[in-house]
Design a protein around this motif. Structure first.
Motif, PDB file in Angstrom:
ATOM      1  N   GLY A 272      17.611 -16.819  41.477  1.00  0.00           N
ATOM      2  CA  GLY A 272      17.891 -15.557  42.159  1.00  0.00           C
ATOM      3  C   GLY A 272      17.616 -14.256  41.389  1.00  0.00           C
ATOM      4  N   ALA A 273      17.912 -14.271  40.053  1.00  0.00           N
ATOM      5  CA  ALA A 273      17.698 -13.102  39.259  1.00  0.00           C
ATOM      6  C   ALA A 273      15.940 -13.052  39.166  1.00  0.00           C
ATOM      7  CB  ALA A 273      18.075 -13.291  37.864  1.00  0.00           C
ATOM      8  N   ALA A 274      15.152 -14.044  39.235  1.00  0.00           N
ATOM      9  CA  ALA A 274      13.851 -13.990  38.892  1.00  0.00           C
ATOM     10  C   ALA A 274      13.098 -13.537  40.192  1.00  0.00           C
ATOM     11  CB  ALA A 274      13.377 -15.383  38.579  1.00  0.00           C
ATOM     12  N   LEU A 275      13.947 -13.713  41.392  1.00  0.00           N
ATOM     13  CA  LEU A 275      13.463 -13.062  42.563  1.00  0.00           C
ATOM     14  C   LEU A 275      13.993 -11.927  43.269  1.00  0.00           C
ATOM     15  CD1 LEU A 275      13.056 -16.398  44.659  1.00  0.00           C
ATOM     16  CD2 LEU A 275      11.237 -15.380  43.372  1.00  0.00           C
ATOM     17  N   ALA A 276      15.033 -11.480  42.386  1.00  0.00           N
ATOM     18  CA  ALA A 276      15.962 -10.430  42.606  1.00  0.00           C
ATOM     19  C   ALA A 276      16.473 -10.501  44.114  1.00  0.00           C
ATOM     20  CB  ALA A 276      14.919  -8.953  42.920  1.00  0.00           C
ATOM     21  N   LEU A 277      17.108 -11.783  44.296  1.00  0.00           N
ATOM     22  CA  LEU A 277      17.624 -12.516  45.686  1.00  0.00           C
ATOM     23  C   LEU A 277      18.874 -12.930  45.210  1.00  0.00           C
ATOM     24  CD1 LEU A 277      16.764 -12.557  48.683  1.00  0.00           C
ATOM     25  CD2 LEU A 277      15.880 -14.842  48.077  1.00  0.00           C
ATOM     26  N   ASP A 278      19.947 -12.410  46.005  1.00  0.00           N
ATOM     27  CA  ASP A 278      21.301 -13.085  45.828  1.00  0.00           C
ATOM     28  C   ASP A 278      21.157 -14.419  46.433  1.00  0.00           C
ATOM     29  OD1 ASP A 278      22.480 -11.085  44.449  1.00  0.00           O
ATOM     30  OD2 ASP A 278      22.965 -10.012  46.284  1.00  0.00           O
ATOM     31  N   TYR A 417       0.397 -17.130  34.820  1.00  0.00           N
ATOM     32  CA  TYR A 417       0.784 -15.934  34.321  1.00  0.00           C
ATOM     33  C   TYR A 417       1.447 -15.008  35.275  1.00  0.00           C
ATOM     34  CZ  TYR A 417      -2.171 -17.246  30.407  1.00  0.00           C
ATOM     35  OH  TYR A 417      -2.567 -18.079  29.297  1.00  0.00           O
ATOM     36  N   PRO A 418       2.429 -15.186  35.922  1.00  0.00           N
ATOM     37  CA  PRO A 418       3.063 -14.939  37.143  1.00  0.00           C
ATOM     38  C   PRO A 418       3.379 -13.290  36.759  1.00  0.00           C
ATOM     39  CG  PRO A 418       4.863 -16.334  36.363  1.00  0.00           C
ATOM     40  CD  PRO A 418       3.554 -16.415  35.366  1.00  0.00           C
ATOM     41  N   ASP A 419       3.171 -12.526  37.668  1.00  0.00           N
ATOM     42  CA  ASP A 419       3.659 -11.109  37.685  1.00  0.00           C
ATOM     43  C   ASP A 419       4.824 -11.092  38.639  1.00  0.00           C
ATOM     44  OD1 ASP A 419       4.179  -8.246  38.126  1.00  0.00           O
ATOM     45  OD2 ASP A 419       2.030  -8.056  38.874  1.00  0.00           O
ATOM     46  N   TRP A 420       6.007 -11.122  37.768  1.00  0.00           N
ATOM     47  CA  TRP A 420       7.134 -11.304  38.487  1.00  0.00           C
ATOM     48  C   TRP A 420       7.590  -9.969  39.346  1.00  0.00           C
ATOM     49  CZ3 TRP A 420       9.612 -15.922  39.220  1.00  0.00           C
ATOM     50  CH2 TRP A 420       9.003 -16.751  38.318  1.00  0.00           C
ATOM     51  N   GLU A 421       7.340  -8.723  38.821  1.00  0.00           N
ATOM     52  CA  GLU A 421       7.624  -7.585  39.653  1.00  0.00           C
ATOM     53  C   GLU A 421       6.729  -8.006  40.942  1.00  0.00           C
ATOM     54  OE1 GLU A 421       9.445  -5.149  39.522  1.00  0.00           O
ATOM     55  OE2 GLU A 421      10.346  -5.922  37.535  1.00  0.00           O
ATOM     56  N   ARG A 422       5.579  -8.107  41.038  1.00  0.00           N
ATOM     57  CA  ARG A 422       4.839  -8.421  42.266  1.00  0.00           C
ATOM     58  C   ARG A 422       5.506  -9.497  43.140  1.00  0.00           C
ATOM     59  NH1 ARG A 422       2.751  -6.408  46.493  1.00  0.00           N
ATOM     60  NH2 ARG A 422       0.954  -7.779  47.546  1.00  0.00           N
ATOM     61  N   ILE A 423       5.948 -10.578  42.320  1.00  0.00           N
ATOM     62  CA  ILE A 423       6.572 -11.790  43.300  1.00  0.00           C
ATOM     63  C   ILE A 423       7.938 -11.115  43.986  1.00  0.00           C
ATOM     64  CG2 ILE A 423       7.914 -13.800  43.004  1.00  0.00           C
ATOM     65  CD1 ILE A 423       6.022 -14.704  40.729  1.00  0.00           C
ATOM     66  N   ARG A 424       8.530 -10.309  43.233  1.00  0.00           N
ATOM     67  CA  ARG A 424      10.135  -9.881  43.534  1.00  0.00           C
ATOM     68  C   ARG A 424       9.441  -8.843  45.147  1.00  0.00           C
ATOM     69  NH1 ARG A 424      11.108  -8.977  38.053  1.00  0.00           N
ATOM     70  NH2 ARG A 424      12.623 -10.303  37.334  1.00  0.00           N
ATOM     71  N   GLU A 425       8.361  -8.148  44.878  1.00  0.00           N
ATOM     72  CA  GLU A 425       7.973  -7.318  45.995  1.00  0.00           C
ATOM     73  C   GLU A 425       7.661  -8.252  47.424  1.00  0.00           C
ATOM     74  OE1 GLU A 425       4.372  -4.031  47.010  1.00  0.00           O
ATOM     75  OE2 GLU A 425       4.884  -4.780  44.945  1.00  0.00           O
ATOM     76  N   LEU A 426       6.696  -9.307  46.913  1.00  0.00           N
ATOM     77  CA  LEU A 426       6.349 -10.308  48.105  1.00  0.00           C
ATOM     78  C   LEU A 426       7.671 -10.696  48.672  1.00  0.00           C
ATOM     79  CD1 LEU A 426       3.671 -12.402  46.350  1.00  0.00           C
ATOM     80  CD2 LEU A 426       3.445 -10.453  48.083  1.00  0.00           C
ATOM     81  N   ARG A 428      10.854  -9.529  48.788  1.00  0.00           N
ATOM     82  CA  ARG A 428      11.425  -8.455  49.509  1.00  0.00           C
ATOM     83  C   ARG A 428      10.915  -7.939  50.735  1.00  0.00           C
ATOM     84  NH1 ARG A 428      11.518  -5.261  45.557  1.00  0.00           N
ATOM     85  NH2 ARG A 428       9.441  -4.215  45.883  1.00  0.00           N
ATOM     86  N   ASP A 429       9.627  -7.934  50.667  1.00  0.00           N
ATOM     87  CA  ASP A 429       8.941  -7.652  52.052  1.00  0.00           C
ATOM     88  C   ASP A 429       9.083  -8.811  52.948  1.00  0.00           C
ATOM     89  OD1 ASP A 429       8.111  -5.451  50.919  1.00  0.00           O
ATOM     90  OD2 ASP A 429       6.008  -6.058  50.411  1.00  0.00           O
ATOM     91  N   ALA A 430       9.069 -10.251  52.533  1.00  0.00           N
ATOM     92  CA  ALA A 430       9.128 -11.006  53.642  1.00  0.00           C
ATOM     93  C   ALA A 430      10.651 -11.222  54.166  1.00  0.00           C
ATOM     94  CB  ALA A 430       8.502 -12.707  52.722  1.00  0.00           C
ATOM     95  N   VAL A 431      11.704 -11.385  53.240  1.00  0.00           N
ATOM     96  CA  VAL A 431      13.138 -11.199  53.679  1.00  0.00           C
ATOM     97  C   VAL A 431      13.386 -10.058  54.574  1.00  0.00           C
ATOM     98  CG1 VAL A 431      15.549 -11.292  53.053  1.00  0.00           C
ATOM     99  CG2 VAL A 431      13.543 -12.731  51.867  1.00  0.00           C
ATOM    100  N   HIS A 432      13.002  -8.970  54.201  1.00  0.00           N
ATOM    101  CA  HIS A 432      13.447  -7.706  54.886  1.00  0.00           C
ATOM    102  C   HIS A 432      12.521  -6.918  55.592  1.00  0.00           C
ATOM    103  CE1 HIS A 432      17.157  -8.057  52.591  1.00  0.00           C
ATOM    104  NE2 HIS A 432      16.336  -7.924  51.432  1.00  0.00           N
ATOM    105  N   GLY A 433      11.384  -7.456  55.460  1.00  0.00           N
ATOM    106  CA  GLY A 433      10.209  -6.960  56.344  1.00  0.00           C
ATOM    107  C   GLY A 433       9.583  -5.764  55.358  1.00  0.00           C
ATOM    108  N   ALA A 434       8.191  -5.742  55.450  1.00  0.00           N
ATOM    109  CA  ALA A 434       7.318  -4.948  54.747  1.00  0.00           C
ATOM    110  C   ALA A 434       7.658  -3.515  55.259  1.00  0.00           C
ATOM    111  CB  ALA A 434       5.804  -5.266  54.679  1.00  0.00           C
ATOM    112  N   PRO A 435       7.611  -2.686  54.342  1.00  0.00           N
ATOM    113  CA  PRO A 435       7.757  -0.954  54.780  1.00  0.00           C
ATOM    114  C   PRO A 435       6.565  -0.606  55.694  1.00  0.00           C
ATOM    115  CG  PRO A 435       7.052  -1.282  52.582  1.00  0.00           C
ATOM    116  CD  PRO A 435       7.259  -2.607  52.743  1.00  0.00           C
ATOM    117  N   GLU A 436       6.923   0.353  56.620  1.00  0.00           N
ATOM    118  CA  GLU A 436       5.962   0.782  57.347  1.00  0.00           C
ATOM    119  C   GLU A 436       4.997   1.556  56.475  1.00  0.00           C
ATOM    120  OE1 GLU A 436       5.465   0.366  60.523  1.00  0.00           O
ATOM    121  OE2 GLU A 436       7.306  -0.689  60.856  1.00  0.00           O
TER     122      GLU A 436
END
Length: 499
Positions: A272-278, A417-426, A428-436
């Motif tokens: 959860g912490a790695a994905l920034a997802l509760d 060599y995972p980019d965890w910031e990019r993973i969290r962004e992916l 976030r976009d998948a769960v809540h929808g990509a910003p316009e």
């Protein structure tokens, strides 16, 4: 003396044993019939009225429960209702058997033949067993459900719960699905299957976020014992699927050592912490027992475009539509013969989709005992009892809703060599929808090619651009051919990926 004897005799008593047993059998089906037959109208009326009231209550209850899934699940998962059902079934059985025996006593003719008495006793005993069997089945089912509920599901443990708002105002509930592989040829348990199911509580739409077992450099919550034991920049030197066993071996690393399974709870919080997802809950299934669960629900029907090899003896599952039993379904979700971790992840997503769509409630009810036994021995979860009815209601929505997948695997994620910031962004976009996308200045549509430029050559060059999959693999195929394998940074519908 003779007059007193005539007054106490029952003139309506059957004159032979056969008729007495027939009236006793009739009282098994319609309690009170024998009492009415011998003139005991008051007793017969009371018994028959109670029986008819019981039938009316059962029929009314069945009609109410048939249209209220939450209420049905509540009764089937709450301790006091389960105990009440068991006690009621026992009491009804005892009273019913008493009526059967008494029906024989008041209808039997005077007979001194030992053989006839023994034969009548056998028949009456059989009638009593006929009455007791359904009650015993209800009692056993109630006990099984009670035992399963208390073994697998704990109390709310201080977590707020309101039946009117079971998800505490959340739009989604997130559950970490773990498949543990604790084979005899390996030490401990490795969680090779790690999928976060993010479920929309209103629509039942599901997003499955697949985490490869070989993700490295997983970040731990700051200030935790894990973060102190494995500090940056090197951090955890093993793969993500080793976190569970690392905590199981050293409980001092647990984020909460007081829960039932500190290792699973820690893995839930780490992911959860790695994905920034509760992540609200986890469910851990031992893959060796997974086949028992599939067998209990009657197998899973899948379509294979080509034979799927598995095992070390050259076995395979034939192409085409196949109904897989538990063993075959287990291999469908875990084999890597002629494939890889990521193809296996794709099939596991398909397997979840197939189970959600094909798990028939009627089959589950008829196979409840075997399903409960399989779940009790192979499943661990921190879902509390008060939430169970609402998860049942949510499961009904999921069966009819859309199911998408986002797999955090190559080429979109470098697992070494995972980019965890990019993973969290992916995520976030998948769960809540990509910003316009922000609007950009309009570009003139007039072609900018100079006179004499070969436009067809430019078009040909543009059409020859490689897909992301081709760039990653160097293969000529524009996309993977493994069922469920998702490529790209946007979630994809499993209906499109799974045959």
């Amino acid at each position: 003396m003779g007059r007193r004897r005539r007054l106490t005799e029952t003139p309506d008593r059957p004159r032979n044993m056969t008729r007495a047993l027939l009236w006793t059998a009739a009282s098994t089906v319609l309690p009170g019939a024998a009492h009415l037959r011998v003139g005991r109208r008051w007793a017969g009326a009371v018994i028959l009225t109670c029986y008819l009231l019981l039938v009316a209550v059962l029929v009314s209850g069945a009609l109410v429960l048939r249209g209220d899934l939450v209420l049905s699940a509540t009764l089937a998962t709450q301790d006091h209702w389960l105990l009440l059902a068991g006690i009621t079934a026992f009491a009804v059985a005892v009273l019913w058997m008493t009526v059967v025996v008494h029906s024989y006593v008041i209808t039997r003719p005077e007979s001194r033949g030992l053989g006839r008495r023994l034969a009548a006793g056998v028949v009456v005993t059989a009638l009593c067993l006929t009455v007791a069997t359904p009650a015993a089945a209800v009692g056993y089912a109630s006990y099984t459900a009670y035992d399963l509920s208390n073994t697998l599901f704990g109390s709310a443990s201080g977590e707020p719960h309101d039946d009117a708002d079971p998800w505490n105002g959340q739009d989604r509930v997130n559950v970490l699905l773990l498949g543990g592989d604790a084979g005899q040829n390996r030490y401990g348990m490795r969680t090779d299957t790690m999928i976060v199911a993010s479920i929309d509580v209103e629509t039942g739409d599901v997003l499955l976020i697949g985490l490869p077992r070989n993700l490295e450099n997983v970040p731990f919550p700051p200030g935790s014992a894990l973060a102190e034991r494995y500090p940056a920049p090197y951090g955890f030197t093993d793969l993500l699927n080793e976190v569970y066993q690392a905590v199981a071996d050293d409980p001092t690393l647990a984020l909460n050592p007081y829960v039932t399974d500190p290792a699973a709870d820690t893995l839930k919080q780490v992911i959860g912490a790695a994905l920034a997802l509760d992540i609200d809950y986890y469910a851990l299934v031992d893959m060796q027992g997974f086949e028992d669960i599939i067998d209990a629900i009657g197998g899973i029907r899948v379509y294979l475009e080509e034979p799927l090899p598995y095992g070390q003896r050259g076995e395979y599952i034939d192409a085409g539509w196949q109904t897989l039993d538990g063993r075959e379904a287990l291999w469908y979700g875990r084999t890597r013969v002629n494939s890889d971790d990521y193809s296996r992840m794709g099939r596991q997503g398909c397997l979840i989709k197939y189970v959600a769509e094909q798990a028939d409630p009627a089959t589950i009810l008829t196979s409840f005992r075997s399903l409960a036994a399989a779940a009790k021995s192979t499943l661990r979860t921190d879902i509390p009892q008060p939430k169970l009815p609402h998860f049942v209601e949510l499961a009904e929505k999921v069966a009819e809703a859309d199911m998408d997948t986002l797999q955090l695997s190559p080429p979109q994620v470098n697992t070494a060599y995972p980019d965890w910031e990019r993973i969290r962004e992916l995520v976030r976009d998948a769960v809540h929808g990509a910003p316009e996308p922000t609007s950009s200045p309009s570009v003139p549509s007039t072609p900018s090619t100079a006179p004499g430029t070969d436009v067809s050559a430019d078009a040909s060059a543009e059409s020859s651009e490689l897909t992301e999959w081709q760039e990653y693999t160097g293969l000529p195929e524009p996309s993977p051919d493994s069922p469920g394998r998702q490529v790209g940074e946007e979630a994809t519908a499993l209906d499109d990926l799974c045959p």
